[in-house]
Design an enzyme around this catalytic site. Structure first.
Site, short mmCIF file in Angstrom:
data_model
loop_
_atom_site.label_atom_id
_atom_site.label_comp_id
_atom_site.label_asym_id
_atom_site.label_seq_id
_atom_site.Cartn_x
_atom_site.Cartn_y
_atom_site.Cartn_z
N LYS A 192 -5.53 0.64 -2.46
CA LYS A 192 -6.80 1.20 -2.94
C LYS A 192 -7.27 0.34 -4.09
O LYS A 192 -6.50 -0.11 -4.91
CB LYS A 192 -6.58 2.63 -3.46
CG LYS A 192 -6.73 3.67 -2.41
CD LYS A 192 -7.06 5.01 -3.07
CE LYS A 192 -6.65 6.14 -2.17
NZ LYS A 192 -5.50 6.89 -2.70
N ASP B 231 0.87 -1.17 0.00
CA ASP B 231 0.00 0.00 0.00
C ASP B 231 0.91 1.22 0.00
O ASP B 231 2.08 1.12 -0.36
CB ASP B 231 -0.97 -0.05 1.19
CG ASP B 231 -0.26 -0.39 2.48
OD1 ASP B 231 0.80 0.23 2.75
OD2 ASP B 231 -0.72 -1.29 3.21
N MET C 249 -2.13 6.28 14.12
CA MET C 249 -3.43 6.62 13.53
C MET C 249 -4.16 7.63 14.41
O MET C 249 -5.37 7.53 14.61
CB MET C 249 -4.29 5.34 13.35
CG MET C 249 -3.65 4.33 12.44
SD MET C 249 -4.50 2.75 12.40
CE MET C 249 -3.82 1.95 13.84
#
Ligand code: SAH
Length: 263
Positions: free
Chosen positions: A66, A45, A181
Site C-alpha cells: 500500500k 506486501d 482471488m
C-alpha cells in the site's frame, strides 16, 4: 566529486523474487529463510502473512503493498524501488505470498529487472493454490474423481463477454478447479459453472488464510456455497476448490470421528 572508476562495488545487487509459501513459517523453503537473513532490504506486501513478516527485522522491511499518495501505481513503485536499491548495491528480497509465478506478477517484475540490467533470481515457494486445499484435506487429484486440475483467477467477471477465464471449458474438463482471488465473485462463477453444466451439488471448499494461525475452512456445494460464505463471513485471502475432491474433507473428518473411540 569526480567520476569514480568502475569497480566491483558499482555492480548492482541481485534481486531475489522469493515465494514465502502460504503463511506458516515452517512451510518456507530453506533458501527463502536464508535469503531473508542475508538481504539488506525486504520488499513485501501483506500476503506472506503476519507470522512470516514478524520474523523479518523492522529495519529491513519495506511494505510496498500500500502506498499513500504519490503518482505511481503500486506496481510501478515496486519496480522502481527494486531497481533503485539494486543499483545502490543492495541485496534485495522481493517477498511474495505463495509462489512468485502463480498470480504474483513475478513474471512482470522479472522482465522489468532484466530490462534494467539488474541480476534477478527466482526462488519458488509453496503456492497457496496447492497448500490451501492440502491443509484442508482436499486432494487436488484423485484416481476416482479428478485427473486434472486448473488454477484460475476469480477476479474476472464471468458475465463479461471477453472474460479471460473460460468457465464453460473448465466445467467440461471435469477436473478440479482451484480459484484464487475468488471470494468476491463467487456468486458469478458458481452460477456460470452450473449454467455450463456442472451439477449444482458439486462439492466446494473455501480455505481462508490457509496455514495462518486463524485459518478457517467452509464447505458446501455450487448451490449452497454463497450462503455458506456469507454466513461464515469468509474473506480474502481464500482459495475456492471446486470438484468431487472437495467432499474428501468431510469424509475424512467423519472417518476420524468414528474411528477415534474414546479421546
Ligand atoms: N502467489 C500467490 C497468489 C497471489 S494472488 C500464491 O502462489 O499463493 C492472491 C490470492 O492468493 C488470494 O486472493 C487468495 O486466493 C490466494 N492466497 C494467497 N495466500 C493464501 C492463503 N494463505 N490462504 C488462502 N488463500 C491464499
Amino acid at each position: 566529486m569526480g567520476e569514480r572508476e568502475k569497480s566491483a562495488s558499482d555492480a548492482p545487487g541481485t534481486v531475489y523474487l522469493v515465494g514465502s509459501g502460504p503463511g506458516d513459517p515452517d512451510l518456507m523453503t530453506v533458501k527463502a529463510r536464508r535469503l531473508l537473513e542475508e538481504a539488506d532490504v525486504v520488499l513485501h506486501d501483506k500476503l506472506p502473512g503476519p507470522e512470516i513478516l514478524g520474523t523479518i527485522p523492522e529495519g529491513k522491511r519495506e511494505d510496498v503493498g500500500k502506498r499513500a499518495g504519490g503518482d505511481w501505481t503500486p506496481q510501478e513503485y515496486t519496480n522502481r524501488r527494486m531497481v533503485e536499491l539494486a543499483r545502490r548495491g543492495k541485496t534485495v528480497v522481493r517477498l511474495k505470498g505463495g509462489d512468485p509465478f502463480v498470480f504474483g506478477r513475478g513474471g512482470e517484475e522479472m522482465e522489468h529487472l532484466a530490462r534494467e540490467g539488474i541480476p534477478v533470481e527466482v526462488v519458488p515457494g509453496v503456492t497457496s493454490a496447492v497448500a490451501g486445499p492440502g491443509v484442508a484435506g482436499v486432494p487436488l487429484t484423485h484416481r476416482d474423481h479428478a485427473s486434472s486440475v486448473s488454477f484460475v483467477t476469480g477476479h474476472e467477471d464471468p458475465t463479461k463477454e471477453e472474460s479471460a477465464v473460460d468457465w464453460r471449458a473448465l466445467a467440461e474438463t471435469g477436473g478440479t478447479i482451484v480459484v484464487l482471488m475468488g471470494v468476491g465473485k463467487l456468486p458469478e462463477y458458481a452460477r456460470a459453472l452450473v449454467e455450463a453444466g456442472k451439477r449444482p451439488d458439486t462439492p466446494v471448499a473455501l480455505v481462508e488464510r490457509a496455514t495462518w494461525p486463524d485459518m478457517r475452512v467452509a464447505t458446501g456445494t455450487l448451490e449452497t456455497i454463497v450462503a455458506v460464505r456469507d454466513r461464515e463471513g469468509i474473506e480474502p485471502p481464500a482459495i475456492a476448490v471446486i470438484g468431487e475432491v472437495a467432499a474428501t474433507r468431510e469424509r475424512v473428518l467423519d472417518l476420524l470421528e468414528n474411528a477415534g473411540g474414546e479421546p
